[in-house]
Design an enzyme around this catalytic site. Structure first.
Site, PDB file in Angstrom:
ATOM      1  N   HIS A 206       3.706  -1.395  -9.848  1.00 17.54           N
ATOM      2  CA  HIS A 206       3.224  -0.493  -8.789  1.00 17.54           C
ATOM      3  C   HIS A 206       4.121  -0.602  -7.558  1.00 17.54           C
ATOM      4  CE1 HIS A 206      -0.167   1.303  -6.271  1.00 17.54           C
ATOM      5  NE2 HIS A 206       0.598   0.736  -5.346  1.00 17.54           N
ATOM      6  N   GLU A 207       4.371  -1.823  -7.113  1.00 18.13           N
ATOM      7  CA  GLU A 207       5.106  -2.015  -5.867  1.00 18.13           C
ATOM      8  C   GLU A 207       6.614  -1.769  -6.030  1.00 18.13           C
ATOM      9  OE1 GLU A 207       3.531  -2.199  -3.208  1.00 18.13           O
ATOM     10  OE2 GLU A 207       1.549  -2.825  -3.855  1.00 18.13           O
TER      11      GLU A 207
ATOM     12  N   HIS B 288       6.337   2.503  -5.823  1.00 17.64           N
ATOM     13  CA  HIS B 288       6.745   2.857  -4.454  1.00 17.64           C
ATOM     14  C   HIS B 288       8.263   2.826  -4.295  1.00 17.64           C
ATOM     15  CE1 HIS B 288       2.687   3.050  -3.112  1.00 17.64           C
ATOM     16  NE2 HIS B 288       2.442   1.751  -3.191  1.00 17.64           N
TER      17      HIS B 288
ATOM     18  N   GLU C  28      -0.163   6.552  -3.601  1.00 19.46           N
ATOM     19  CA  GLU C  28      -0.803   5.483  -4.371  1.00 19.46           C
ATOM     20  C   GLU C  28      -1.051   5.941  -5.806  1.00 19.46           C
ATOM     21  OE1 GLU C  28      -0.929   2.511  -3.445  1.00 19.46           O
ATOM     22  OE2 GLU C  28      -0.428   2.851  -1.339  1.00 19.46           O
TER      23      GLU C  28
END
Length: 796
Positions: A516-517, A521, A573
């Site tokens: 995710h990070e 992103h 997100e």
């Protein structure tokens, strides 16, 4: 044309059925948006038509005055774990411990800004609680409560849990969901306790003033506006004055874009003269109110600037006492910094906090990126935009943590393969950054995290120009993940699935956070026009891969946050979560964690199952009365669940739980994950990136509406699911954090019991300078009060 309620419902059903027919019978790439727009028109139409008959609501939905009120209490069953960092802290050198201490002091001083950012009454509530627990021990207060005020055991426990909730969230609205926190004890009883307390005896005028300021508003749920954060008329916010509505936020955004000003460290206050002249003050956070600090094309000098019939003035000096306190602590940190890069980072943060210059904070962030593999990691400023109703202004956040070198080595193994992994994302290479910017990726043991909530992973800085062109850092907060995993009961899945998920849950969450990070992103390109008129992409060759048309782009002065506005956090997100489950299918990814082929299918199944279940768990964050979502991550996860359901990969059925009450059962077809699931999630992910890259907020909004609005003909079923999810919601943990103490040049760490008592004690010892509370916090709140008064004179 005015339609009857029955006709309205029929028309809405017809629109929805037509949209569904279009999405099922036309090629997805060409005609998805047509179907999406048709459903969106249903939503817009619904807002203009008469209210639907009451029977459309689920029969099991709670009544507002009875059961629904409970959702605003902090349940007495809430877990209150204490984060563990003693071992990591003990390994630091004396200089490193001092560095941690000064960062901790700066972070918690800034944390009081979060109290001011939450609601107009939060400062008074915070100061009242601090005084209540300062002048009596908990044992003494309990005796007063039970013997003099008629408290039961649960009443007393409710007061402590309310205080713990306010402390954890740094205000009286929850950080994850933005709904109000209300004491689960009668107002009259709490008032009696306040009057009988040592705090009242010690300083009667102060305590009575505080109760007058917050007593009624602390409990008020009758006014729907007070139940959640938001712009007038939907909610409460202090990022804008209480007379600001969506149209005000829009004109302010246009002014900021026109003048190339970022909004992260600012607030907006609107005044209207008797003659109707409108003035918007854009006030920036700083310890100083002097100077003419440059900001975009203008300066913070208080001089009016005409724009589209209104006047704008730019000033600094917001939150001045706390900005000064942070700058002072960071100056102490400079003296014990590990290297020149850290010193320059801190010096730029200090300059930003003293002057209000966001450019200085950006420069500090550049040095932060360059500070590779530090022993102690920290970041501070106005960071995440989740709580600003227009999605542009940052909530204060300050943290300091110790790097876990062993676990960080594994995460940097993912960095080593990231460029290859990113190339397998389902969008054309032109939609990816021109050059992979290798980030630092660390697992951290948090010592202090001051904000309205503590995440489990972070990708920062959030400045588009730096993230796109210079780089970023990823951090996974290991001891926060450990605290989050404690005592999770099974929900919405079979016992067999729960046993498998429990077996792998820690690893699953670690993989999900990392993907995710770092790759969520950290991936994707924004198509931008440069100040010299050129573009950062080939406008002739690169096409919109859905329509085949030339691509739209971000114009000079625009950013992702300014263009996507209130949708920005939700959309990003959702994109990052979707990237995580898509890439979890790759053997190269699983190999980073040493996952063998024989267990890979189980791990993939658990990652996808956890995401699907999180979609159900997210439903309580949908505000039925306003038909909108109150939390960015929640809306994004629900969208992913709906994509899985649309592909018939996931089914959700209503059932009866072992307790005899309504329940939901989610089933994921593991045999279809790598085929049907991959295609469905891949197509969704392509659209997510397309609309973000091309600044296409309109189509992004339409798609998210398609997947997350409670549209006919599923409205009734979704409301029933919502009611079940609300009834079975497990309260989020309240985290007890340690304090650092400096005595005779030696820094020690003090931890606290994992309980509401421990939370209260930690905050008593955290804020031992009453002048920061009674004087600075209340002074700032009282100075701002004029901006939170509506036309009837009621303080908002």
């Amino acid at each position: 044309m005015l339609l009857s309620a029955a006709a309205s419902a029929t028309l809405l059903r017809c629109c929805s059925q037509a949209a569904k027919h279009a999405s099922q019978h036309f090629p997805a790439k060409q005609h998805f948006l047509a179907a999406s727009r048709l459903r969106l028109h249903c939503v817009k139409l619904q807002s203009t038509l008469p209210a639907q008959p009451q029977q459309l609501s689920s029969p099991i939905m709670p009544a507002l005055e009875a059961e629904a009120r409970k959702q605003f209490f902090v349940p007495l069953t809430t877990k209150v774990p204490s984060i563990e960092c003693e071992k990591a802290f003990a390994l630091l050198s004396d200089n490193e411990k001092q560095y941690v201490h000064h960062w901790t002091q700066a972070s918690w001083a800034g944390g009081l800004i979060t109290v001011l950012q939450t609601s107009p009454e939060s400062p008074a509530i915070f100061v009242l609680l601090q005084n209540l627990f300062r002048h009596n021990t908990l044992a003494e207060l309990e005796e007063i409560a039970k013997k003099k005020c008629g408290f039961s055991d649960d009443d007393w426990l409710a007061v402590k849990f309310y205080a713990a909730g306010v402390y954890h969230n740094m205000g009286n609205y929850v950080g994850f969901g933005d709904t109000k926190i209300v004491p689960e004890v009668a107002k009259e009883q709490l008032h009696q306790l306040v009057l009988a307390s040592g705090a009242h005896s010690k300083d009667t005028p102060l305590i009575e003033q505080l109760w007058a300021e917050c007593g009624d508003r602390m409990y008020d749920l009758d006014n729907p506006r007070f139940r959640q954060l938001g712009l007038k008329p939907d909610g409460v916010t202090t990022y804008f004055s209480s007379n600001c509505e969506k149209k005000d936020a829009e004109i302010v955004k246009k002014f900021l874009v026109e003048n190339e000003i970022d909004a992260y460290n600012s607030r907006v206050f609107k005044t209207v003269s008797e003659q109707g002249a409108v003035v918007y003050e854009i006030r920036h956070a700083s310890s100083s109110t002097k100077g003419a600090v440059p900001v975009g094309k203008l300066k913070m000098n208080g001089e009016p600037v005409e724009f589209r019939g209104s006047k704008f003035v730019l000033t600094n000096g917001d939150y001045a006492p706390f900005m000064a306190e942070m700058a002072s602590s960071l100056k102490e940190a400079v003296a014990v910094a590990a290297n020149d890069t850290e010193k320059k980072m801190l010096e730029n943060y200090i300059a930003s906090f003293e002057t209000g210059s966001l450019d200085s904070h950006k420069e500090g962030s550049r040095y932060w990126i360059r500070n590779k593999k530090p022993v102690v990691e920290g970041y501070i400023g106005f960071i995440e935009t989740y709580r600003d109703p227009s999605g542009q202004r940052g909530e204060f956040e300050g943290f300091v943590a110790i790097v876990d070198k062993e676990k960080s080595a594994r995460l940097n193994g993912l960095v080593d393969t990231a460029e290859h992994i990113i190339s397998q994302l389902p969008w054309p290479t032109e939609y990816e950054k021109d050059k992979y910017l290798r980030p630092d990726f660390s697992e951290l043991t948090v010592v202090a995290f001051a904000s309205s909530g503590v995440p489990i992973g972070i990708n920062i800085p959030n400045y588009d120009d730096i993230r796109q062109n210079e780089g970023f850092k990823n951090v996974s907060l290991g001891n926060i993940i450990a605290a989050a995993l404690k005592s999770r009961p099974p929900q919405f899945i079979s016992n067999e699935d729960h046993e498998l998920l429990s077996k792998h849950e820690s690893l699953v969450l670690e993989i999900q956070v990392a993907l995710h990070e770092l790759l969520g992103h950290g991936s994707g390109k924004l198509f931008e026009q440069q100040k010299d008129g050129s573009f950062n992409f080939d406008r002739e060759a690169v096409k919109d891969f859905e329509s085949g048309d030339v691509c739209s782009y971000y114009e000079v002065g625009e950013s992702y946050d300014s263009v996507f506005g209130a949708l920005a956090s939700t959309y990003e997100e959702c994109r990052a979560e979707t990237v995580a489950i898509y890439l979890a299918l790759l053997p190269d990814v699983l190999a980073v964690w040493g996952i063998q082929e024989k267990e890979a299918d189980d791990i993939i199944f658990c990652i996808w199952l956890a995401m699907a279940v999180s979609g159900i768990k997210s439903m309580p964050y949908y505000i039925v009365e306003q038909e909108k979502w109150g939390q960015a991550h929640a809306q994004g996860r629900f969208a992913i669940l709906r994509v899985m359901m649309e592909a018939e990969l996931v089914t959700v059925t209503q059932t009866t739980g072992t307790d005899g009450k309504p329940d939901l059962l989610l089933k994921l077809d593991r045999t279809q994950i790598k085929t049907v699931g991959k295609d469905a999630i891949g197509n969704f992910l392509r659209r997510l990136q397309l609309y973000k890259s091309t600044a296409n907020q309109e189509q992004a909004f339409e798609m998210m509406t398609e997947y997350t609005a409670f549209l006919p003909p599923q409205t009734e079923e979704l409301l029933q699911w919502h009611a079940i999810a609300v009834a079975r919601r497990i309260p989020k943990n309240l985290l007890v954090q340690p304090n650092t103490q400096l005595s005779n040049g030696t820094v020690s760490l003090k931890s606290y019991p994992a309980s509401a008592d421990g939370m209260i004690q930690s905050f008593q010892e955290r804020y031992q300078k009453p002048e920061l509370l009674e004087q600075a916090l209340l002074k700032c709140a009282h100075q701002d009060a004029i901006h939170f008064t509506d036309i009837q004179g009621e303080v908002l």
